[in-house]
Design a protein around this motif. Structure first.
Motif, mmCIF file in Angstrom:
data_model
loop_
_atom_site.group_PDB
_atom_site.id
_atom_site.type_symbol
_atom_site.label_atom_id
_atom_site.label_comp_id
_atom_site.label_asym_id
_atom_site.label_seq_id
_atom_site.Cartn_x
_atom_site.Cartn_y
_atom_site.Cartn_z
ATOM 1 N N PHE A 78 26.510 22.689 91.162
ATOM 2 C CA PHE A 78 27.397 23.516 90.331
ATOM 3 C C PHE A 78 26.529 24.253 89.318
ATOM 4 O O PHE A 78 25.354 23.930 89.118
ATOM 5 N N ALA A 84 29.377 17.022 84.944
ATOM 6 C CA ALA A 84 29.816 18.311 84.387
ATOM 7 C C ALA A 84 30.080 18.198 82.882
ATOM 8 O O ALA A 84 29.846 19.159 82.135
ATOM 9 N N ALA A 110 28.328 20.300 80.019
ATOM 10 C CA ALA A 110 29.179 21.078 79.101
ATOM 11 C C ALA A 110 28.792 20.802 77.646
ATOM 12 O O ALA A 110 28.746 21.722 76.817
ATOM 13 N N ALA A 113 30.208 18.931 91.152
ATOM 14 C CA ALA A 113 31.345 19.089 90.239
ATOM 15 C C ALA A 113 32.053 20.374 90.624
ATOM 16 O O ALA A 113 31.824 21.425 90.048
ATOM 17 N N SER A 154 33.504 22.805 87.946
ATOM 18 C CA SER A 154 32.741 23.056 86.724
ATOM 19 C C SER A 154 32.699 24.551 86.393
ATOM 20 O O SER A 154 32.563 25.390 87.276
ATOM 21 N N GLN A 155 32.803 24.863 85.106
ATOM 22 C CA GLN A 155 32.692 26.248 84.636
ATOM 23 C C GLN A 155 31.330 26.477 83.997
ATOM 24 O O GLN A 155 31.143 27.443 83.258
ATOM 25 N N SER A 156 30.384 25.596 84.268
ATOM 26 C CA SER A 156 29.095 25.621 83.575
ATOM 27 C C SER A 156 28.407 26.979 83.683
ATOM 28 O O SER A 156 28.389 27.595 84.739
#
Ligand SMILES: [Zn+2]
Length: 483
Positions: free
Chosen positions: A293, A342, A346, A371, A374-376
């Motif tokens: 991710f 994640a 974060a 993940a 995930s918006q990582s």
């Protein structure tokens, strides 16, 4: 490569040109259903159409998937001689957690058959030998029963029939749709069929895993490109003792066929590396594994400080709570454990880190970190305990400076020469060792020994055609991008 696809209807004048040229056709691959009435590929259990598969019985849907996979392989390869795949659903080894999903191989192998430009005294799988000879070397009707003499079929493939409706054999079922959209836990038969058929087309080793012997002491064509980089010997140049040693020499067994090696440069991901420049005593390149991710690191070497995180609670270096420090573009060093990867990443991102390195606190290599949601926005990698302990010995007393970057010269799943690694675990796995690509490859590949949920063989067969091309298969011309 020559035209392999029929010209569109609107271009009849062109089709004339095609007709007088010696066109190589896509090869026709037929499925020979050898299951008995009422079972396997003839199972009459009524089902609803699923994912584009119109079959109305279990058997029909299974057969439709196999025919579809055969058609796709047939379109990817060139050949004048039809290939017959003998197919069956049978109980194969299975438990609630693991299963042999399928098995396949050539029914017959041939050496010194009438064809030019073949290796002498070397076994070729029947399907390939026929194409190289230009005619069916053992013509006859398809066999009516499984492996029944005189073996006129070219390939045999088994699929595990116990997967369906039997929770003592995996919790899920086979998925028979063509859209690669199985429910969680279900297994897309199409991907498994594409994998197994490739074994039958020639991605297979004839070496006996317990004796190191080969049939009549002759090597197989697959051995010609299987290389032990420690001894610099190919498998066809080894004696039985050397073969027994090589088949368990993981990290040192590669495929050095030119087509695959060339294609790997386009298909395999670039290796992530942590390059340490200070302190001088620790300077060097440390291998790390990129998370599944978040964004990739850049290719530039941008050196920044490395900082062990502190979240004040429990294991203060696990990054499970918001971090105390401002990281201002530095690389966050975080212990595994206690919360999802994640979340750790974060928290590092929120504290201003430019990247996160998750440290394996237990013996073993780097971690596989996944993940899906995930918006990582920062790259994350994992590092083994061995390497992280080395770096940790300097933190936090010393200023550690490092760059996390992608190395375009190193491919994930290939050796430093760019040769794709083969699966050679110790102890040997009969039927699996050598005949697969090592699972360290990224992205996950069709010919790895373990099925990956990321596969989508209908749209991407990655390195597989190139492995076959190295063996001697001609590939059909790829459709023009502008078509
Ligand atoms: Zn396999």
């Amino acid at each position: 490569m020559r035209v392999a696809r029929p010209v569109g209807l609107g271009a009849c004048w062109l089709s004339l040109l095609v007709l007088i040229a010696p066109v190589r056709a896509e090869v026709t691959i037929r499925i020979n259903n050898v299951d008995a009435a009422e079972v396997g590929l003839n199972d009459p259990t009524p089902v609803s159409p699923v994912g584009g598969n119109p079959g109305r019985t279990l058997g029909e849907q299974r057969l439709n998937v196999l025919r579809s996979a055969a058609e796709l392989w047939g379109g990817l390869l060139e050949g004048d001689v039809d290939i017959v795949i003998q197919a069956t659903f049978q109980p194969l080894p299975c438990s609630p957690t693991t299963a042999v999903l399928g098995a396949a191989g050539p029914i017959r192998v041939l050496a010194n058959f009438p064809a030019t430009a073949i290796d002498a005294d070397t076994w070729y799988p029947a399907a390939l030998a026929n194409q190289l000879a230009g005619f069916d070397l053992h013509p006859g009707r398809a066999a009516a029963e499984l492996l029944k003499p005189p073996f006129q079929d070219d390939i045999v493939v088994y699929f595990n029939g116990d997967v369906d409706g039997n929770n003592a054999c995996l919790p899920g079922d086979w998925y028979y749709g063509f859209d690669n959209a199985p429910a969680a836990g279900d297994i897309a038969l199409f991907n498994v069929a594409m994998h197994e058929f490739a074994h039958g087309l020639g991605l297979t080793s004839l070496i006996d895993e317990t004796s190191g012997q080969t049939p009549l002491d002759l090597p197989d064509r697959y051995s010609v490109f299987s290389l032990n980089t420690t001894t610099d010997k190919h498998f066809h140049e080894m004696n039985a003792e050397e073969l027994l040693d090589a088949q368990v020499s993981h990290d040192h067994i590669v495929w050095d066929g030119p087509a695959t090696t060339r294609a790997a440069r386009e298909i395999l991901d670039w290796q992530s590396e942590l390059i340490v420049e200070a302190p001088a005593s620790l300077a060097g390149t440390y291998p790390v594994t990129r998370a599944d991710f978040g964004p990739a690191p850049g290719v530039e070497e941008e050196y920044v400080g490395v900082e062990l995180v502190n979240d004040r609670i429990g294991d203060t270096t696990d990054g499970c709570e918001p971090l105390e420090q401002e990281l201002r573009g530095r690389i966050a060093f975080i212990n595994r454990g206690n919360c999802p990867f994640a979340l750790k990443v974060a928290h590092a991102e929120a504290a201003g880190a430019s990247a996160a390195v998750i440290r394996n606190t237990e013996p073993g290599g780097a971690l596989i970190m996944d993940a899906p949601h995930s918006q990582s926005r920062i790259p994350a990698v994992s590092i083994s305990q061995h390497y992280s302990d080395t770096l940790l010995s300097a933190l936090p007393r010393t200023d550690v400076r490092a760059a996390l970057r992608l190395n375009p010269e190193r491919l994930v799943g290939a050796d430093p020469n760019g040769f794709v690694r083969l699966y050679a675990p110790d102890p040997v796995e009969p039927g699996s060792s050598i005949a697969h690509i090592d699972p360290s490859a990224s992205p996950d590949l069709l010919m790895e020994p373990f099925l990956s949920a990321d596969l989508d063989a209908a749209n991407d067969v990655d390195l597989t055609p190139f492995l076959l091309q190295d063996l001697g298969w001609r590939l059909a011309e790829e459709p023009d991008e502008s078509d």
